[in-house]
Design a protein around this motif. Structure first.
Motif, PDB file in Angstrom:
ATOM      1  N   LYS A  49      41.863  26.954  41.529  1.00 35.30           N
ATOM      2  CA  LYS A  49      40.454  27.033  40.797  1.00 35.30           C
ATOM      3  C   LYS A  49      39.965  28.203  40.723  1.00 35.30           C
ATOM      4  O   LYS A  49      39.498  28.641  39.434  1.00 35.30           O
ATOM      5  N   TYR A  50      40.028  29.362  41.536  1.00 35.25           N
ATOM      6  CA  TYR A  50      39.452  30.529  41.158  1.00 35.25           C
ATOM      7  C   TYR A  50      40.514  31.602  40.933  1.00 35.25           C
ATOM      8  O   TYR A  50      40.164  32.935  41.089  1.00 35.25           O
ATOM      9  N   MET A  51      41.644  31.440  40.665  1.00 40.71           N
ATOM     10  CA  MET A  51      42.839  32.249  40.501  1.00 40.71           C
ATOM     11  C   MET A  51      42.986  32.537  39.072  1.00 40.71           C
ATOM     12  O   MET A  51      42.398  31.947  38.066  1.00 40.71           O
ATOM     13  N   ASP A  52      43.794  33.453  38.533  1.00 35.24           N
ATOM     14  CA  ASP A  52      43.883  34.060  37.335  1.00 35.24           C
ATOM     15  C   ASP A  52      44.915  33.120  36.520  1.00 35.24           C
ATOM     16  O   ASP A  52      45.556  33.608  35.583  1.00 35.24           O
ATOM     17  N   ILE A  53      45.578  32.023  37.143  1.00 35.05           N
ATOM     18  CA  ILE A  53      46.668  31.244  36.655  1.00 35.05           C
ATOM     19  C   ILE A  53      46.180  29.879  36.671  1.00 35.05           C
ATOM     20  O   ILE A  53      45.399  29.440  37.292  1.00 35.05           O
TER      21      ILE A  53
END
Length: 184
Positions: free
Chosen positions: A35-39
């Motif tokens: 959810k909060y990752m760059d992937i």
């Protein structure tokens, strides 16, 4: 650059290996994890194979390192943590971490990052370790604060992720601020 096994008693941080492909795929297929990752959440197991290759290449180039987080006595990956954007010239790096939701709020990530920080300051000789956090990810902000990181500021439209610009909070911890006793 060498990626050692780090043991804390309850956890073992070890290199991510080919045998972790299925577990890594399940892990990064979970929307709650990414959810909060760059992937984006994984939709194909080949994405897990590619990220393992990326982690290896990053280590070979001495630009980053990533550990599999496992419970002591069990070898299955329950999360990952590591350094990226290692800058030897300036003795600093950025950290990243993720964990299966079933382990959230149980102190697992605090213990894992504590081991990683000690290794970073004592073995890699970092002076500064940074973390960028999505402002909505309050659990991550609280974790960093408990680990002694200081909030340095709010960065507007700092990154372009998942098709949009996102804000970020910047946290840092300096070597002289880090003490093993205050973390464990």
């Amino acid at each position: 650059m060498h990626l050692p096994v780090l043991s804390t008693g309850d956890l073992v941080l070890r290199p991510i290996e080919d045998k972790d492909t299925a577990a890594l795929f399940r892990h990064f297929s979970d929307d709650a994890v990414t959810k909060y990752m760059d992937i984006d959440s994984f939709s194909n197991i080949s994405e897990a194979t590619h990220i393992i290759q990326f982690f290896r290449q990053s280590l070979e180039k001495e630009e980053g390192m990533r550990w599999a987080i496992t419970l002591a006595g069990k070898d299955e990956l329950i999360g990952t943590c590591g350094y990226h954007k290692i800058n030897k010239t300036h003795f600093k790096a950025e950290i990243g971490y993720d964990l299966q939701p079933v382990y959230w709020g149980k102190g697992v990530m605090k213990e894992a990052i504590s081991a990683m920080l000690t290794y970073g300051y004592e073995e890699l000789q970092f002076n500064r370790i940074e973390a960028f956090v999505d402002p909505e990810n309050q659990a991550s902000s609280k974790l960093l604060s408990r680990l002694g990181f200081r909030y340095e500021g709010f960065l507007r439209d700092a990154f372009f992720e998942k098709g949009k610009f996102v804000n970020a909070e910047l946290y840092s911890l300096l070597r002289h601020e880090h003490t093993r006793e205050s973390i464990f």
